[in-house]
Motif scaffolding. Structure first.
Motif, mmCIF file in Angstrom:
data_model
loop_
_atom_site.group_PDB
_atom_site.id
_atom_site.type_symbol
_atom_site.label_atom_id
_atom_site.label_comp_id
_atom_site.label_asym_id
_atom_site.label_seq_id
_atom_site.Cartn_x
_atom_site.Cartn_y
_atom_site.Cartn_z
ATOM 1 N N SER A 1 0.804 -1.225 0.000
ATOM 2 C CA SER A 1 0.000 0.000 0.000
ATOM 3 C C SER A 1 0.837 1.274 0.000
ATOM 4 C CB SER A 1 -0.950 0.012 1.204
ATOM 5 O OG SER A 1 -0.221 -0.058 2.425
ATOM 6 N N HIS A 2 2.028 1.240 0.611
ATOM 7 C CA HIS A 2 2.827 2.466 0.647
ATOM 8 C C HIS A 2 3.464 2.768 -0.705
ATOM 9 C CE1 HIS A 2 6.086 -0.408 0.982
ATOM 10 N NE2 HIS A 2 6.961 0.550 0.851
ATOM 11 N N LEU A 3 3.525 1.769 -1.588
ATOM 12 C CA LEU A 3 4.033 1.982 -2.947
ATOM 13 C C LEU A 3 2.902 2.277 -3.928
ATOM 14 C CD1 LEU A 3 6.607 -0.974 -3.148
ATOM 15 C CD2 LEU A 3 7.107 1.439 -2.717
ATOM 16 N N TYR A 4 1.732 1.747 -3.651
ATOM 17 C CA TYR A 4 0.573 1.873 -4.536
ATOM 18 C C TYR A 4 -0.344 2.923 -3.936
ATOM 19 C CZ TYR A 4 -3.414 0.176 -7.368
ATOM 20 O OH TYR A 4 -4.471 0.055 -8.251
ATOM 21 N N LYS A 5 -0.119 4.167 -4.288
ATOM 22 C CA LYS A 5 -0.804 5.296 -3.656
ATOM 23 C C LYS A 5 -2.219 5.455 -4.213
ATOM 24 C CE LYS A 5 2.906 6.407 -1.322
ATOM 25 N NZ LYS A 5 2.983 6.237 0.129
ATOM 26 N N VAL A 6 -3.164 4.807 -3.562
ATOM 27 C CA VAL A 6 -4.571 4.902 -3.955
ATOM 28 C C VAL A 6 -5.416 5.075 -2.701
ATOM 29 C CG1 VAL A 6 -4.271 3.501 -6.041
ATOM 30 C CG2 VAL A 6 -4.864 2.387 -3.870
ATOM 31 N N GLU A 7 -6.690 5.339 -2.905
ATOM 32 C CA GLU A 7 -7.618 5.415 -1.787
ATOM 33 C C GLU A 7 -7.695 4.059 -1.075
ATOM 34 O OE1 GLU A 7 -9.298 8.027 -0.655
ATOM 35 O OE2 GLU A 7 -8.454 9.379 -2.176
ATOM 36 N N GLN A 8 -7.986 4.097 0.216
ATOM 37 C CA GLN A 8 -8.071 2.866 0.987
ATOM 38 C C GLN A 8 -9.088 1.902 0.385
ATOM 39 O OE1 GLN A 8 -6.170 2.095 3.936
ATOM 40 N NE2 GLN A 8 -6.977 0.084 3.413
ATOM 41 N N SER A 9 -10.174 2.424 -0.135
ATOM 42 C CA SER A 9 -11.197 1.554 -0.711
ATOM 43 C C SER A 9 -10.670 0.782 -1.914
ATOM 44 C CB SER A 9 -12.424 2.374 -1.110
ATOM 45 O OG SER A 9 -12.085 3.362 -2.073
ATOM 46 N N GLU A 10 -9.843 1.426 -2.742
ATOM 47 C CA GLU A 10 -9.262 0.735 -3.899
ATOM 48 C C GLU A 10 -8.281 -0.328 -3.461
ATOM 49 O OE1 GLU A 10 -8.061 2.918 -7.427
ATOM 50 O OE2 GLU A 10 -8.924 4.728 -6.565
ATOM 51 N N LEU A 11 -7.527 -0.037 -2.415
ATOM 52 C CA LEU A 11 -6.572 -1.009 -1.895
ATOM 53 C C LEU A 11 -7.304 -2.228 -1.340
ATOM 54 C CD1 LEU A 11 -4.733 -2.122 0.670
ATOM 55 C CD2 LEU A 11 -3.571 -1.475 -1.450
ATOM 56 N N ASP A 12 -8.381 -2.006 -0.615
ATOM 57 C CA ASP A 12 -9.178 -3.115 -0.088
ATOM 58 C C ASP A 12 -9.781 -3.938 -1.220
ATOM 59 O OD1 ASP A 12 -8.551 -1.979 2.326
ATOM 60 O OD2 ASP A 12 -10.561 -1.235 2.763
ATOM 61 N N LEU A 13 -10.217 -3.249 -2.253
ATOM 62 C CA LEU A 13 -10.762 -3.940 -3.415
ATOM 63 C C LEU A 13 -9.716 -4.846 -4.052
ATOM 64 C CD1 LEU A 13 -12.949 -4.439 -5.543
ATOM 65 C CD2 LEU A 13 -12.201 -2.351 -6.708
ATOM 66 N N LEU A 14 -8.474 -4.355 -4.155
ATOM 67 C CA LEU A 14 -7.407 -5.179 -4.714
ATOM 68 C C LEU A 14 -7.167 -6.413 -3.850
ATOM 69 C CD1 LEU A 14 -5.180 -5.623 -6.810
ATOM 70 C CD2 LEU A 14 -3.693 -4.129 -5.449
ATOM 71 N N GLY A 15 -7.267 -6.249 -2.526
ATOM 72 C CA GLY A 15 -7.144 -7.403 -1.639
ATOM 73 C C GLY A 15 -8.185 -8.468 -1.919
ATOM 74 N N ALA A 16 -9.395 -8.037 -2.232
ATOM 75 C CA ALA A 16 -10.456 -8.985 -2.589
ATOM 76 C C ALA A 16 -10.200 -9.601 -3.964
ATOM 77 C CB ALA A 16 -11.808 -8.282 -2.569
ATOM 78 N N GLU A 17 -9.734 -8.788 -4.903
ATOM 79 C CA GLU A 17 -9.534 -9.272 -6.278
ATOM 80 C C GLU A 17 -8.487 -10.369 -6.356
ATOM 81 O OE1 GLU A 17 -10.629 -5.447 -9.105
ATOM 82 O OE2 GLU A 17 -8.674 -5.478 -8.095
#
Length: 346
Positions: free
Chosen positions: A135-151
């Motif tokens: 997450s510290h390298l992939y600067k996006v909103e928390q919601s997008e990061l959580d979505l990637l975790g699900a994907e």
């Protein structure tokens, strides 16, 4: 079962590594987490070096396929992209989940909107932990990061119970990085509340509402917090109550072990693996959460000294910490990074 563990290791259960020739091997959960990191860094590097990047879960799909191929005695592709395939310890056959390996061998991988199985096992849950670390390298909103975790979990596991647990774990890991002073209990309760929030990730919530699994995960996380606060309760009894069989239960079991044992990494690991559920999965997730929150200095030396691929995992961790420093048109050039994340370690 816990009875079989005690029969094999004594009345106190498993208290340390089960060494072979003086070394501790890694499980398939650690292998897949490492390959996920490899895929994420591959995508990041391609994006920075070429200016073009596919959605990150595609690169995780590629790295997951290559890991799955390493778990079979046949079918390894002639062209590969992950440098970890050059490390024998990271490719030893440990995954017995044939359903998961079959899912990662299909022409088209799974997705939340195109599920081809209903698996809720924790087989790819550690992929979401790797996403949280990114997450510290992939600067996006928390919601997008959580979505990637699900994907990344949905690539192989079609049950919303599995991929929503991936979103929750990515949230816990990434928030531990962005808010290190926030107590873990508060963070877990925040995650549990998010799972019940109708504004939380509309794409995820659509699938969650349909199946009600988001509420089940939230309730399990709240239960883990409650059990951890009861000092009279034996950890084995608490872990048996959480069952620790599917992805959501494994996540709650890992959270319980971390909360119950505070700042003692060793005590948390012992609690995480001594029960009748999926001990290796709970241990891997608990280790990811507590290792991040406590730091390397808090790890007892014997956890590092006899871990066979410790040097490889340390190198990968450094890569995840620093990221790719090269960019398109930059005069900076790092041969080792180029070898690993452009040429697949060759």
């Amino acid at each position: 079962s816990i009875q079989e563990i005690r029969q094999s290791y004594g009345p106190n259960g498993l208290l340390g590594y089960d060494l072979v020739n003086g070394y501790a091997d890694v499980t398939s959960y650690t292998q897949l987490a490492a390959f996920t990191c490899n895929g994420l860094l591959l995508g990041l590097t391609r994006g920075q070096m070429t200016g073009k990047m596919l959605p990150l879960f595609r690169y995780v799909g590629l790295s997951s396929r290559e890991w799955a191929a390493s778990q079979k005695p046949w079918g390894r592709p002639s062209t590969t992209f992950c440098w970890l395939l050059q490390v024998p310890e990271m490719c030893r056959r440990h995954c017995m989940d044939t359903r998961m390996l079959d899912a990662l061998s299909r022409d088209t991988l799974g997705a939340m909107e195109a599920r081809f199985n209903s698996s809720s096992t924790p087989g790819s849950l550690t992929s979401a932990a790797a996403v949280g670390l990114f997450s510290h390298l992939y600067k996006v909103e928390q919601s997008e990061l959580d979505l990637l975790g699900a994907e990344v979990v949905a690539l192989s596991h079609g049950s919303p119970l599995a991929f929503l647990s991936g979103a929750a774990l990515a949230h816990i890991i990434s928030r531990s990085l962005s808010a290190p002073d926030l107590p873990l209990k508060n963070l877990v309760l925040e995650t549990a509340q998010s799972l019940k929030n109708p504004d939380w990730l509309e794409n995820l919530q659509k699938w969650a509402n349909q199946n009600s699994q988001s509420f089940e995960i939230s309730n399990l996380l709240n239960l883990a917090v409650s059990l951890a606060e009861d000092s009279r309760l034996n950890p084995v009894t608490a872990m048996e109550q959480l069952h620790c069989l599917n992805a959501a239960q494994v996540l709650s079991g890992a959270v319980y072990a971390c909360l119950r044992c505070g700042k003692s990494f060793d005590t948390a690991m012992i609690a995480a693996v001594n029960h009748s559920g999926r001990s290796a999965a709970v241990g891997a997730v608990a280790g990811a959460i507590l290792g991040l929150r406590l730091g390397e200095k808090a790890l007892p030396s014997f956890y590092i000294e006899c871990l066979e691929p410790a040097e490889t995992l340390g190198e990968l961790a450094e890569d995840m910490l620093g990221g790719c420093t090269m960019e398109r048109g930059s005069k900076l050039f790092y041969l080792n990074w180029y070898r690993k994340y452009i040429h697949g370690g060759k």
